[in-house]
Design a protein around this motif. Sequence first.
Motif, PDB file in Angstrom:
ATOM      1  N   PHE A 134     -45.216 -33.952  83.825  1.00  0.00           N
ATOM      2  CA  PHE A 134     -46.668 -33.780  83.724  1.00  0.00           C
ATOM      3  C   PHE A 134     -47.057 -33.400  82.303  1.00  0.00           C
ATOM      4  O   PHE A 134     -48.029 -33.944  81.748  1.00  0.00           O
ATOM      5  CB  PHE A 134     -47.123 -32.702  84.710  1.00  0.00           C
ATOM      6  N   VAL A 135     -46.315 -32.475  81.705  1.00  0.00           N
ATOM      7  CA  VAL A 135     -46.594 -32.045  80.332  1.00  0.00           C
ATOM      8  C   VAL A 135     -46.439 -33.217  79.377  1.00  0.00           C
ATOM      9  O   VAL A 135     -47.293 -33.455  78.500  1.00  0.00           O
ATOM     10  CB  VAL A 135     -45.660 -30.887  79.926  1.00  0.00           C
ATOM     11  N   TYR A 136     -45.357 -33.979  79.530  1.00  0.00           N
ATOM     12  CA  TYR A 136     -45.097 -35.095  78.619  1.00  0.00           C
ATOM     13  C   TYR A 136     -46.169 -36.171  78.743  1.00  0.00           C
ATOM     14  O   TYR A 136     -46.755 -36.617  77.743  1.00  0.00           O
ATOM     15  CB  TYR A 136     -43.728 -35.706  78.906  1.00  0.00           C
ATOM     16  N   TYR A 137     -46.435 -36.611  79.959  1.00  0.00           N
ATOM     17  CA  TYR A 137     -47.346 -37.739  80.148  1.00  0.00           C
ATOM     18  C   TYR A 137     -48.791 -37.373  79.810  1.00  0.00           C
ATOM     19  O   TYR A 137     -49.584 -38.252  79.464  1.00  0.00           O
ATOM     20  CB  TYR A 137     -47.248 -38.277  81.567  1.00  0.00           C
ATOM     21  N   GLY A 138     -49.147 -36.088  79.891  1.00  0.00           N
ATOM     22  CA  GLY A 138     -50.507 -35.690  79.546  1.00  0.00           C
ATOM     23  C   GLY A 138     -50.865 -35.952  78.098  1.00  0.00           C
ATOM     24  O   GLY A 138     -52.050 -36.125  77.768  1.00  0.00           O
ATOM     25  N   THR A 153     -48.258 -44.197  93.099  1.00  0.00           N
ATOM     26  CA  THR A 153     -47.386 -44.372  94.256  1.00  0.00           C
ATOM     27  C   THR A 153     -46.220 -43.384  94.287  1.00  0.00           C
ATOM     28  O   THR A 153     -45.521 -43.296  95.291  1.00  0.00           O
ATOM     29  CB  THR A 153     -46.818 -45.806  94.291  1.00  0.00           C
ATOM     30  N   HIS A 154     -46.015 -42.647  93.197  1.00  0.00           N
ATOM     31  CA  HIS A 154     -44.952 -41.640  93.133  1.00  0.00           C
ATOM     32  C   HIS A 154     -45.520 -40.314  92.630  1.00  0.00           C
ATOM     33  O   HIS A 154     -45.112 -39.792  91.587  1.00  0.00           O
ATOM     34  CB  HIS A 154     -43.811 -42.100  92.217  1.00  0.00           C
ATOM     35  N   PRO A 155     -46.508 -39.741  93.332  1.00  0.00           N
ATOM     36  CA  PRO A 155     -47.149 -38.512  92.833  1.00  0.00           C
ATOM     37  C   PRO A 155     -46.207 -37.323  92.768  1.00  0.00           C
ATOM     38  O   PRO A 155     -46.402 -36.417  91.951  1.00  0.00           O
ATOM     39  CB  PRO A 155     -48.284 -38.275  93.835  1.00  0.00           C
ATOM     40  N   SER A 156     -45.177 -37.301  93.618  1.00  0.00           N
ATOM     41  CA  SER A 156     -44.269 -36.152  93.626  1.00  0.00           C
ATOM     42  C   SER A 156     -43.451 -36.061  92.338  1.00  0.00           C
ATOM     43  O   SER A 156     -42.956 -34.981  92.004  1.00  0.00           O
ATOM     44  CB  SER A 156     -43.317 -36.237  94.823  1.00  0.00           C
ATOM     45  N   SER A 157     -43.329 -37.161  91.601  1.00  0.00           N
ATOM     46  CA  SER A 157     -42.531 -37.135  90.373  1.00  0.00           C
ATOM     47  C   SER A 157     -43.225 -36.376  89.252  1.00  0.00           C
ATOM     48  O   SER A 157     -42.577 -36.014  88.264  1.00  0.00           O
ATOM     49  CB  SER A 157     -42.231 -38.570  89.913  1.00  0.00           C
ATOM     50  N   TRP A 158     -44.553 -36.103  89.397  1.00  0.00           N
ATOM     51  CA  TRP A 158     -45.255 -35.370  88.335  1.00  0.00           C
ATOM     52  C   TRP A 158     -46.259 -34.351  88.868  1.00  0.00           C
ATOM     53  O   TRP A 158     -46.786 -33.543  88.094  1.00  0.00           O
ATOM     54  CB  TRP A 158     -45.979 -36.359  87.414  1.00  0.00           C
ATOM     55  N   LEU A 159     -46.494 -34.329  90.196  1.00  0.00           N
ATOM     56  CA  LEU A 159     -47.426 -33.364  90.771  1.00  0.00           C
ATOM     57  C   LEU A 159     -46.747 -32.307  91.632  1.00  0.00           C
ATOM     58  O   LEU A 159     -47.393 -31.318  92.005  1.00  0.00           O
ATOM     59  CB  LEU A 159     -48.485 -34.089  91.600  1.00  0.00           C
ATOM     60  N   ASP A 160     -45.485 -32.500  91.970  1.00  0.00           N
ATOM     61  CA  ASP A 160     -44.757 -31.513  92.764  1.00  0.00           C
ATOM     62  C   ASP A 160     -44.238 -30.420  91.838  1.00  0.00           C
ATOM     63  O   ASP A 160     -43.125 -30.484  91.318  1.00  0.00           O
ATOM     64  CB  ASP A 160     -43.587 -32.185  93.501  1.00  0.00           C
ATOM     65  N   TRP A 161     -45.059 -29.389  91.628  1.00  0.00           N
ATOM     66  CA  TRP A 161     -44.729 -28.366  90.638  1.00  0.00           C
ATOM     67  C   TRP A 161     -43.714 -27.347  91.141  1.00  0.00           C
ATOM     68  O   TRP A 161     -43.399 -26.386  90.455  1.00  0.00           O
ATOM     69  CB  TRP A 161     -45.988 -27.687  90.142  1.00  0.00           C
ATOM     70  N   SER A 162     -43.193 -27.547  92.367  1.00  0.00           N
ATOM     71  CA  SER A 162     -42.035 -26.759  92.784  1.00  0.00           C
ATOM     72  C   SER A 162     -40.770 -27.306  92.133  1.00  0.00           C
ATOM     73  O   SER A 162     -39.725 -26.649  92.129  1.00  0.00           O
ATOM     74  CB  SER A 162     -41.891 -26.795  94.308  1.00  0.00           C
ATOM     75  N   ASP A 163     -40.875 -28.511  91.587  1.00  0.00           N
ATOM     76  CA  ASP A 163     -39.780 -29.156  90.856  1.00  0.00           C
ATOM     77  C   ASP A 163     -40.037 -28.989  89.366  1.00  0.00           C
ATOM     78  O   ASP A 163     -41.056 -29.456  88.835  1.00  0.00           O
ATOM     79  CB  ASP A 163     -39.721 -30.640  91.231  1.00  0.00           C
ATOM     80  N   LYS A 164     -39.125 -28.338  88.665  1.00  0.00           N
ATOM     81  CA  LYS A 164     -39.314 -28.079  87.237  1.00  0.00           C
ATOM     82  C   LYS A 164     -39.378 -29.365  86.427  1.00  0.00           C
ATOM     83  O   LYS A 164     -40.096 -29.438  85.424  1.00  0.00           O
ATOM     84  CB  LYS A 164     -38.193 -27.174  86.714  1.00  0.00           C
TER      85      LYS A 164
END
Length: 309
Positions: free
Chosen positions: A53-57, A36-47
């Motif tokens: 994404f790196v951490y949760y992977g 429900t919050h994809p922008s928190s880990w898929l919006d790669w314009s945000d560092k």
Amino acid sequence: MEEAATGGAFSAILSGLAWFFGNIAMSFYNLGYALTHPSSWLDWSDKEAIMRFVYYGGSTEFFFIVLTTFLVLTGIGMWRHNFMWALVRGCEAFGNSVGRIAAWAGLIMVLQQVVIIFVQRIFARPDISFGFGLPVTFDVSWWSEELKLYNAIVVTLCLAYTFIQGGHVRVDLIYAPVKYRTKKVIDMFGSLFFMMPMATLMWLYSWFFLWRHLIVPNPSASETLERLVMKARALRWNVETIAFSPNGFSAYFLFKILIVAMCAFIFLQAATFFWRSYLEWKEGPESEGKYHDHDRVEQGEEAYDHAEF
């Protein structure tokens, strides 16, 4: 002293169980939040999203999401065998499709090697160009080193496919003489306690190994999410482009991506093999090989042990 030691061990076991089942329960929330919050880990314009994404992977949270998904699907499949057979057929079809496509990299590797030999030995050219208008031109050494990529594609993306086809070499000490159902129990045990843990360990190492060659500052598996988010302010892409020889192949980060993909395929195949083994154990010998898409060798296509002239 003995009572204290026993009490401490019992307390540690309870704490471990509470931690395990607590993470299982939290995985439903974590998955829901991620979807429900994809922008928190898929919006790669945000560092910061990249660092999340790196951490949760490679995180505990992601592991328990995968584990809980496997447990839920397995539970539904034990209730409805048709559902589990659908999972088996779908996953095996996916593994077969990827493997059969990736296997063509072997042919490309051979043809490219032939072209390289012709260019070097007959035309004496230092480079090779492909394309029209704006052709892609690289030194011959670049194309020669790129052959390793095709080999890596065959190895990493065909592992699960080869397992499905029964092509891996197996060392049999007790498997052959035991009864049918005992074999299926061994297969289920091997899937849960060998394939899945090994795939998980390989994933954890290869995930951060990949990202250390893509971004700086380098992420570490020991760092917390808060620490990585703080480091996001200095984040920049630093994709590995260093070749092992002058003018050599410069996209070695692709090998790291293939390693990660390989781990995912191994884990998926471990789950699939467990499901198939369970169904064949439950339904008996008549279900062995059910829905199995096995490659067939037509007459005249058999492999030869040696050539006769």
